[in-house]
Write a protein that holds these residues in place. Structure first.
Motif, mmCIF file in Angstrom:
data_model
loop_
_atom_site.group_PDB
_atom_site.id
_atom_site.type_symbol
_atom_site.label_atom_id
_atom_site.label_comp_id
_atom_site.label_asym_id
_atom_site.label_seq_id
_atom_site.Cartn_x
_atom_site.Cartn_y
_atom_site.Cartn_z
ATOM 1 N N GLN A 43 -21.812 -6.262 5.526
ATOM 2 C CA GLN A 43 -22.621 -6.038 6.884
ATOM 3 C C GLN A 43 -22.572 -8.062 6.690
ATOM 4 O O GLN A 43 -22.656 -8.354 5.830
ATOM 5 C CB GLN A 43 -24.031 -6.378 6.663
ATOM 6 N N LEU A 44 -22.702 -8.854 8.180
ATOM 7 C CA LEU A 44 -23.138 -10.503 7.945
ATOM 8 C C LEU A 44 -23.931 -10.334 8.224
ATOM 9 O O LEU A 44 -25.167 -9.875 8.237
ATOM 10 C CB LEU A 44 -22.089 -10.404 9.705
ATOM 11 N N ALA A 45 -24.660 -11.738 6.713
ATOM 12 C CA ALA A 45 -25.875 -11.924 6.652
ATOM 13 C C ALA A 45 -26.695 -12.277 7.345
ATOM 14 O O ALA A 45 -27.670 -11.796 6.927
ATOM 15 C CB ALA A 45 -25.808 -13.081 5.434
ATOM 16 N N HIS A 46 -26.156 -12.801 8.353
ATOM 17 C CA HIS A 46 -27.422 -13.127 9.794
ATOM 18 C C HIS A 46 -27.937 -12.077 10.838
ATOM 19 O O HIS A 46 -28.733 -11.989 11.222
ATOM 20 C CB HIS A 46 -26.879 -14.595 10.274
ATOM 21 N N GLY A 47 -26.906 -10.632 10.052
ATOM 22 C CA GLY A 47 -27.440 -9.935 11.009
ATOM 23 C C GLY A 47 -26.022 -9.059 11.620
ATOM 24 O O GLY A 47 -25.616 -9.896 12.616
ATOM 25 N N SER A 48 -26.066 -7.859 11.898
ATOM 26 C CA SER A 48 -24.758 -7.172 12.056
ATOM 27 C C SER A 48 -25.007 -6.078 11.641
ATOM 28 O O SER A 48 -25.728 -4.717 10.829
ATOM 29 C CB SER A 48 -23.427 -7.604 11.411
ATOM 30 N N PRO A 49 -24.115 -4.457 12.798
ATOM 31 C CA PRO A 49 -23.860 -3.270 12.203
ATOM 32 C C PRO A 49 -23.341 -3.415 11.043
ATOM 33 O O PRO A 49 -22.419 -3.826 10.193
ATOM 34 C CB PRO A 49 -22.998 -3.128 12.860
ATOM 35 N N THR A 50 -22.997 -2.056 10.449
ATOM 36 C CA THR A 50 -22.932 -2.242 8.957
ATOM 37 C C THR A 50 -21.473 -2.145 8.681
ATOM 38 O O THR A 50 -20.884 -0.524 9.763
ATOM 39 C CB THR A 50 -23.092 -0.546 8.065
ATOM 40 N N GLY A 51 -20.279 -2.104 8.265
ATOM 41 C CA GLY A 51 -18.914 -1.975 8.057
ATOM 42 C C GLY A 51 -18.664 -1.242 6.484
ATOM 43 O O GLY A 51 -19.107 -1.667 6.087
ATOM 44 N N LYS A 52 -17.718 -0.973 6.593
ATOM 45 C CA LYS A 52 -17.109 -0.025 5.388
ATOM 46 C C LYS A 52 -15.318 -1.028 5.285
ATOM 47 O O LYS A 52 -14.658 -1.255 6.319
ATOM 48 C CB LYS A 52 -16.573 0.960 5.729
ATOM 49 N N ILE A 53 -15.713 -1.222 4.197
ATOM 50 C CA ILE A 53 -14.361 -1.914 3.572
ATOM 51 C C ILE A 53 -13.421 -0.686 2.272
ATOM 52 O O ILE A 53 -14.209 -0.694 1.620
ATOM 53 C CB ILE A 53 -14.404 -3.594 3.018
ATOM 54 N N GLU A 54 -12.559 -1.558 2.040
ATOM 55 C CA GLU A 54 -11.720 -0.650 0.448
ATOM 56 C C GLU A 54 -10.032 -1.645 0.839
ATOM 57 O O GLU A 54 -9.265 -2.110 1.877
ATOM 58 C CB GLU A 54 -11.645 0.797 1.307
ATOM 59 N N GLY A 55 -9.481 -1.050 0.085
ATOM 60 C CA GLY A 55 -7.890 -1.477 -0.240
ATOM 61 C C GLY A 55 -7.917 -2.742 -0.598
ATOM 62 O O GLY A 55 -6.948 -3.127 -0.027
ATOM 63 N N PHE A 56 -8.880 -3.780 -0.788
ATOM 64 C CA PHE A 56 -8.182 -5.514 -1.594
ATOM 65 C C PHE A 56 -8.432 -5.547 -3.230
ATOM 66 O O PHE A 56 -8.988 -4.642 -3.072
ATOM 67 C CB PHE A 56 -9.768 -6.433 -0.906
ATOM 68 N N THR A 57 -7.754 -6.479 -3.559
ATOM 69 C CA THR A 57 -7.196 -6.645 -4.435
ATOM 70 C C THR A 57 -7.817 -7.553 -5.078
ATOM 71 O O THR A 57 -7.919 -8.409 -6.312
ATOM 72 C CB THR A 57 -5.782 -6.546 -4.613
ATOM 73 N N ASN A 58 -7.870 -8.969 -4.583
ATOM 74 C CA ASN A 58 -8.396 -9.861 -4.259
ATOM 75 C C ASN A 58 -9.848 -10.819 -3.970
ATOM 76 O O ASN A 58 -10.059 -10.314 -2.844
ATOM 77 C CB ASN A 58 -7.845 -11.218 -5.019
ATOM 78 N N VAL A 59 -10.059 -12.135 -4.080
ATOM 79 C CA VAL A 59 -10.670 -12.197 -3.100
ATOM 80 C C VAL A 59 -10.816 -12.772 -1.227
ATOM 81 O O VAL A 59 -11.444 -12.417 -0.789
ATOM 82 C CB VAL A 59 -11.658 -13.987 -3.209
ATOM 83 N N LYS A 60 -9.800 -13.111 -1.314
ATOM 84 C CA LYS A 60 -9.074 -13.518 -0.120
ATOM 85 C C LYS A 60 -8.539 -12.441 0.553
ATOM 86 O O LYS A 60 -9.035 -11.789 1.670
ATOM 87 C CB LYS A 60 -7.404 -13.928 -0.024
ATOM 88 N N GLU A 61 -8.407 -11.484 0.180
ATOM 89 C CA GLU A 61 -8.009 -10.215 0.871
ATOM 90 C C GLU A 61 -9.539 -9.534 0.693
ATOM 91 O O GLU A 61 -9.646 -8.823 1.925
ATOM 92 C CB GLU A 61 -7.452 -8.840 -0.184
ATOM 93 N N LEU A 62 -10.389 -9.484 0.309
ATOM 94 C CA LEU A 62 -12.071 -8.502 0.408
ATOM 95 C C LEU A 62 -12.394 -9.480 1.688
ATOM 96 O O LEU A 62 -12.506 -9.084 3.045
ATOM 97 C CB LEU A 62 -13.158 -8.825 -0.779
ATOM 98 N N TYR A 63 -12.278 -11.208 2.043
ATOM 99 C CA TYR A 63 -12.290 -11.749 2.908
ATOM 100 C C TYR A 63 -11.971 -11.344 4.122
ATOM 101 O O TYR A 63 -12.442 -10.867 5.299
ATOM 102 C CB TYR A 63 -12.682 -13.265 3.031
ATOM 103 N N ALA A 64 -10.459 -11.349 4.504
ATOM 104 C CA ALA A 64 -9.961 -10.448 5.254
ATOM 105 C C ALA A 64 -10.317 -9.133 5.698
ATOM 106 O O ALA A 64 -11.020 -8.835 7.044
ATOM 107 C CB ALA A 64 -8.262 -10.742 4.646
ATOM 108 N N LYS A 65 -10.599 -8.289 5.158
ATOM 109 C CA LYS A 65 -10.853 -7.134 5.328
ATOM 110 C C LYS A 65 -12.455 -7.562 5.860
ATOM 111 O O LYS A 65 -12.570 -6.276 6.849
ATOM 112 C CB LYS A 65 -11.067 -6.486 4.301
#
Length: 313
Positions: A43-65
């Motif tokens: 989620q976005l910390a200030h408030g948002s729906p819940t999303g799902k992420i997968e398939g990242f291999t490093n922090v930059k890819e995590l942020y992109a997801k």
């Protein structure tokens, strides 16, 4: 198969739910053992729906997801916390993500500029970074110069020093720039504070703890994110490894004005492979040469790790 915690009650899903076609398998052939997908809730910390992420291999890819799920730019994300939406530096996402951890992304909020006169050698700031180009304030020492500047808060990203952009600089580079500012002179910081929900307004140096938050996953494996290379599924660090990393992180703050659990954990890993402090110094120079650690610091790190392990021969 999902490994993340269930979404909070009442939260809505932001990820697509399209199904996938299946391929028939011959009855005579046993199904191969497929490694389960690693799916994390966010989620976005200030408030948002819940999303799902997968398939990242490093922090930059995590942020992109995360950015893709919420239709924002990856550069909007300042840092992430685990299992709490608050700006809690004890829950900061570093190099380890438990398989049941819930990821909260803190995005850019208001920009502000502060003018400070450096009346002492030390400003009282501890700097860390998000692994993707943003350095930010992890701790403000009580009674320090910066503690007296009420607009400066833990979690603020440092965007510029005296109008010089430091976006893309590592934490140790930013800490060095701040140390080298001339004493008795006025300097300017341009800061970006994380966007805050109403219940987060007023936070100063540390987050209050909420009994319903901050639950640590009890799984035996974590996803290890590295600055170089790809992510890997690893066993949860042992008690002595966690203690050793904590001691090294304390030394990083004392010597360099930074905190970085992933860097500390990497140094513990290097030490485990070395039979002597001399070999440890050589290996550190090979793996982490850009930090140019002084010999005195390396010796203290070796002693701290050895002490945590119960002594090395």
């Amino acid at each position: 198969m999902e490994n993340g915690v269930s979404p909070e009650q009442g939260a809505t899903e932001a990820s697509p739910g399209a199904g996938s076609a299946t391929v028939p398998l011959a009855c005579s052939q046993p199904s191969p053992r497929v490694r389960p997908r690693l799916v994390f809730h966010t989620q976005l910390a200030h408030g948002s729906p819940t999303g799902k992420i997968e398939g990242f291999t490093n922090v930059k890819e995590l942020y992109a997801k995360i950015a893709e799920v919420f239709a924002i730019s990856p550069t909007e994300i300042l840092f992430c916390t685990l299992n709490t939406h608050k700006v809690d530096m004890q829950k900061l996402l570093g190099g380890q993500i438990g398989l049941e951890d819930f990821i909260f992304a803190h995005v850019r909020g208001e920009t502000k500029e502060v003018e400070v006169t450096k009346t002492e050698d030390a400003l009282g700031l501890t700097i860390t970074d998000n692994g993707a180009g943003y350095a930010f304030i992890k701790r403000i020492k009580d009674g320090s110069i910066m503690n007296r500047v009420q607009t400066v808060r833990v979690g603020d990203s440092i965007e510029a020093i005296n109008d010089r952009s430091i976006v893309g600089c590592r934490h140790y580079e930013v800490a060095k720039m701040l140390r080298e500012l001339p004493r008795a002179q006025l300097f300017t910081l341009r800061l970006v504070q994380p966007k805050r929900a109403f219940d987060m307004i007023g936070q100063r140096t540390k987050s209050s703890k909420c009994p319903s938050e901050g639950k640590v996953a009890s799984g035996k494996e974590t996803l290890r994110l590295r600055a170089q290379g790809t992510a890997s599924l690893e066993e949860v660090p042992s008690a002595w490894e966690e203690e050793a990393a904590r001691r090294v992180d304390d030394l990083l703050e004392s010597y360099m004005g930074i905190r970085d659990v992933e860097l500390a954990s990497t140094m513990v890993e290097v030490a485990r492979q070395c039979p002597s402090p001399t070999e440890f110094a050589k290996s550190l120079d090979s793996v982490l040469g850009e930090f140019a650690f002084p010999g005195e610091f390396v010796a203290e790190v070796w002693a701290a790790i050895s002490g945590a392990e119960g002594g090395r021969k």
